[in-house]
Design an enzyme around this catalytic site. Structure first.
Site, PDB file in Angstrom:
ATOM      1  N   GLU A   1      11.839   5.189 -29.318  1.00 47.17           N
ATOM      2  CA  GLU A   1      11.496   6.368 -30.115  1.00 47.17           C
ATOM      3  C   GLU A   1      10.069   6.840 -29.850  1.00 47.17           C
ATOM      4  O   GLU A   1       9.809   8.043 -29.791  1.00 47.17           O
ATOM      5  CB  GLU A   1      11.689   6.083 -31.613  1.00 47.17           C
TER       6      GLU A   1
ATOM      7  N   LEU B   1       2.791   9.447 -18.593  1.00 46.29           N
ATOM      8  CA  LEU B   1       3.718   9.885 -19.639  1.00 46.29           C
ATOM      9  C   LEU B   1       3.068  10.868 -20.615  1.00 46.29           C
ATOM     10  O   LEU B   1       3.768  11.604 -21.310  1.00 46.29           O
ATOM     11  CB  LEU B   1       4.264   8.674 -20.399  1.00 46.29           C
ATOM     12  N   GLY B   2       1.727  10.881 -20.653  1.00 48.42           N
ATOM     13  CA  GLY B   2       1.055  11.842 -21.525  1.00 48.42           C
ATOM     14  C   GLY B   2       0.976  11.401 -22.977  1.00 48.42           C
ATOM     15  O   GLY B   2       1.552  10.384 -23.364  1.00 48.42           O
ATOM     16  N   TYR B   3       0.262  12.187 -23.764  1.00 46.55           N
ATOM     17  CA  TYR B   3       0.040  11.881 -25.193  1.00 46.55           C
ATOM     18  C   TYR B   3      -0.299  10.396 -25.355  1.00 46.55           C
ATOM     19  O   TYR B   3       0.452   9.622 -25.950  1.00 46.55           O
ATOM     20  CB  TYR B   3       1.256  12.264 -26.025  1.00 46.55           C
TER      21      TYR B   3
ATOM     22  N   TYR C   1       9.898  11.566 -38.645  1.00 49.86           N
ATOM     23  CA  TYR C   1      11.063  11.480 -37.757  1.00 49.86           C
ATOM     24  C   TYR C   1      11.344  10.042 -37.321  1.00 49.86           C
ATOM     25  O   TYR C   1      12.464   9.539 -37.445  1.00 49.86           O
ATOM     26  CB  TYR C   1      10.892  12.357 -36.509  1.00 49.86           C
TER      27      TYR C   1
ATOM     28  N   ASP D   1      14.381  16.314 -35.599  1.00 49.82           N
ATOM     29  CA  ASP D   1      13.557  16.511 -34.406  1.00 49.82           C
ATOM     30  C   ASP D   1      13.788  17.937 -33.892  1.00 49.82           C
ATOM     31  O   ASP D   1      14.441  18.741 -34.556  1.00 49.82           O
ATOM     32  CB  ASP D   1      13.905  15.469 -33.345  1.00 49.82           C
TER      33      ASP D   1
ATOM     34  N   CYS E   1      24.099  22.553 -27.948  1.00 45.09           N
ATOM     35  CA  CYS E   1      23.338  23.642 -28.569  1.00 45.09           C
ATOM     36  C   CYS E   1      21.945  23.701 -27.927  1.00 45.09           C
ATOM     37  O   CYS E   1      20.906  23.561 -28.585  1.00 45.09           O
ATOM     38  CB  CYS E   1      23.234  23.431 -30.074  1.00 45.09           C
TER      39      CYS E   1
ATOM     40  N   CYS F   1      28.436  28.780 -26.062  1.00 47.63           N
ATOM     41  CA  CYS F   1      29.035  28.802 -27.397  1.00 47.63           C
ATOM     42  C   CYS F   1      30.555  28.966 -27.349  1.00 47.63           C
ATOM     43  O   CYS F   1      31.250  28.641 -28.307  1.00 47.63           O
ATOM     44  CB  CYS F   1      28.411  29.922 -28.227  1.00 47.63           C
TER      45      CYS F   1
ATOM     46  N   CYS G   1      32.144  25.701 -27.885  1.00 47.03           N
ATOM     47  CA  CYS G   1      31.481  24.818 -28.851  1.00 47.03           C
ATOM     48  C   CYS G   1      32.414  24.520 -30.019  1.00 47.03           C
ATOM     49  O   CYS G   1      33.003  25.431 -30.591  1.00 47.03           O
ATOM     50  CB  CYS G   1      30.200  25.478 -29.362  1.00 47.03           C
TER      51      CYS G   1
ATOM     52  N   CYS H   1      29.439  28.923 -37.114  1.00 46.92           N
ATOM     53  CA  CYS H   1      28.031  29.089 -36.735  1.00 46.92           C
ATOM     54  C   CYS H   1      27.527  30.473 -37.113  1.00 46.92           C
ATOM     55  O   CYS H   1      28.005  31.492 -36.571  1.00 46.92           O
ATOM     56  CB  CYS H   1      27.865  28.858 -35.237  1.00 46.92           C
TER      57      CYS H   1
ATOM     58  N   SER I   1      -1.256  21.214 -22.376  1.00 47.14           N
ATOM     59  CA  SER I   1      -0.635  22.109 -23.346  1.00 47.14           C
ATOM     60  C   SER I   1      -1.572  23.240 -23.760  1.00 47.14           C
ATOM     61  O   SER I   1      -1.158  24.390 -23.853  1.00 47.14           O
ATOM     62  CB  SER I   1      -0.216  21.326 -24.586  1.00 47.14           C
TER      63      SER I   1
END
Length: 345
Positions: A33, A76-78, A116, A134, A188, A195, A198, A204, A301
């Site tokens: 996660e 991987l960043g962050y 989350y 998320d 989605c 759609c 779907c 929807c 970013s």
DNA sequence: AACTCGGGGAC
DNA sequence: GTCCCAGAGTT
């Protein structure tokens, strides 16, 4: 059929086999996660395997030096995720006897574990009926129920969390939570969802009102900043160079880089000569050569880093330097790693 | 409430 | 170029 039942049926039929889907081990679920925060599955998966191999247990991760964790995280960043990952592993081992908390509130107290991730771990590992929200879930809910509240506004965040709680399947929360995220990722999708076939298309709101393209609503992004980086790549007669660790606030905290001179605009040779007067190694140079004629624009970013690499040959030997072939053992930003790959002494 | 923090892939 | 990704933390 209910919304949640349709999601569960779709998931059963279309779920991907992912390496963390076959376990309830909180360590592995937590690791996956954290890696997947703001990160696509295809990008994160190799890192998941690397970490499981290097650190099979939370004790192994806790015992490692932070530098090794950052090195594995490189690319991987962050990077605060890696620092928090390590801090949490140490806390779990030291304070909780190596066991992760088994409640939503307990999990939320871990560094790097927010709303989350606490919901994800609680539901996947312990069958606790907490809804995950998320980016995928925002999209599915906003379209299916036709919600126009911005997903990144305070009211929107609260509204979607409540909506998610109302429509979740508390009896199958483990599969339902993963199912609605998977549904958002594959069926989605953000752009051009198909759609027509779907399984949720009849109920929807967005599809029935031709609003699929305009949902979800998101508040405007903050604007871009331009910065001008000049990296000083010292190479002395012994093939030694100088690197330093980024400290304090800002990007790439605790990662390594070459000595940096940041300027207000693109620097020329004369400017760099003047800047170098302030450096202990900058006064007696055999040569100062710009490596890349055109600045490399490294895009983050919220910033574009216009970067020039200057190759310095000092007259004297570098003290506190490292040999060039050691450089690969340090965690560096992708910008630096790319340079190292292309620069041969 | 707004800002910061990375890198890459799809379009 | 733009958007978004199994978000969290800080100001």
């Amino acid at each position: 059929m209910s919304f949640s039942q349709k999601v569960l049926n779709w998931y059963k039929e279309h779920k991907r086999e992912l390496p963390w889907r076959s376990t309830r081990d909180p360590y592995k679920i937590w690791l996956s996660e954290i890696i997947l925060q703001q990160t696509r599955v295809v990008q994160g998966t190799p890192y998941y395997f690397k970490f499981i191999e290097a650190f099979p247990t939370v004790q192994d991760l806790a015992a490692a030096p932070e530098e090794k964790v950052l090195k594995l995280w490189q690319g991987l960043g962050y990077y605060s995720r890696a620092r928090n990952l390590h801090a949490t592993a140490k806390m779990v081992v030291k304070d909780f006897g190596g066991e992760f908390p088994n409640s939503y509130e307990g999990l939320k107290q871990l560094k790097g574990v927010g709303d989350y991730t606490a919901s994800a771990i609680a539901s996947i590992c312990f069958d606790i009926p907490e809804p995950v929200v998320d980016g995928n879930v925002y999209r599915v809910l906003s379209r299916y129920f036709g919600v126009e509240l911005p997903i990144n506004s305070t009211k929107g965040t609260k509204y979607f969390k409540e909506l998610a709680r109302e429509v979740m399947d508390t009896k199958n929360i483990r599969d339902y939570n993963q199912g609605i995220m998977e549904f958002g990722a594959i069926q989605c999708a953000p752009k051009k969802p198909y759609c027509l076939l779907c399984p949720l298309n009849d109920g929807c709101a967005a599809l029935n009102e031709n609003r699929v393209k305009s949902l979800p609503v998101k508040l405007g992004k903050t604007k871009l900043k331009h910065r001008y980086f000049n990296y000083l790549v010292l190479v002395d007669a012994n093939q030694n160079t100088l690197i330093e660790q980024r400290k304090g606030k800002g990007i790439w905290q605790n990662l390594y880089q070459f000595p940096l001179v940041e300027t207000g605009s693109i620097a020329d040779h004369d400017t760099m000569v003047k800047e170098l007067q302030q450096k202990p190694y900058g006064k007696n140079l055999e040569s100062l050569v710009l490596f890349n004629e055109e600045p490399i624009v490294h895009k983050l970013s919220h910033q574009h880093l216009h970067t020039q690499f200057w190759i310095l040959k000092p007259s004297e030997k570098i003290k506190d330097g490292i040999s060039w072939d050691q450089i690969g053992s340090f965690a560096v930003p992708v910008l630096i790693a790319d340079f190292i790959r292309t620069f041969k002494i």
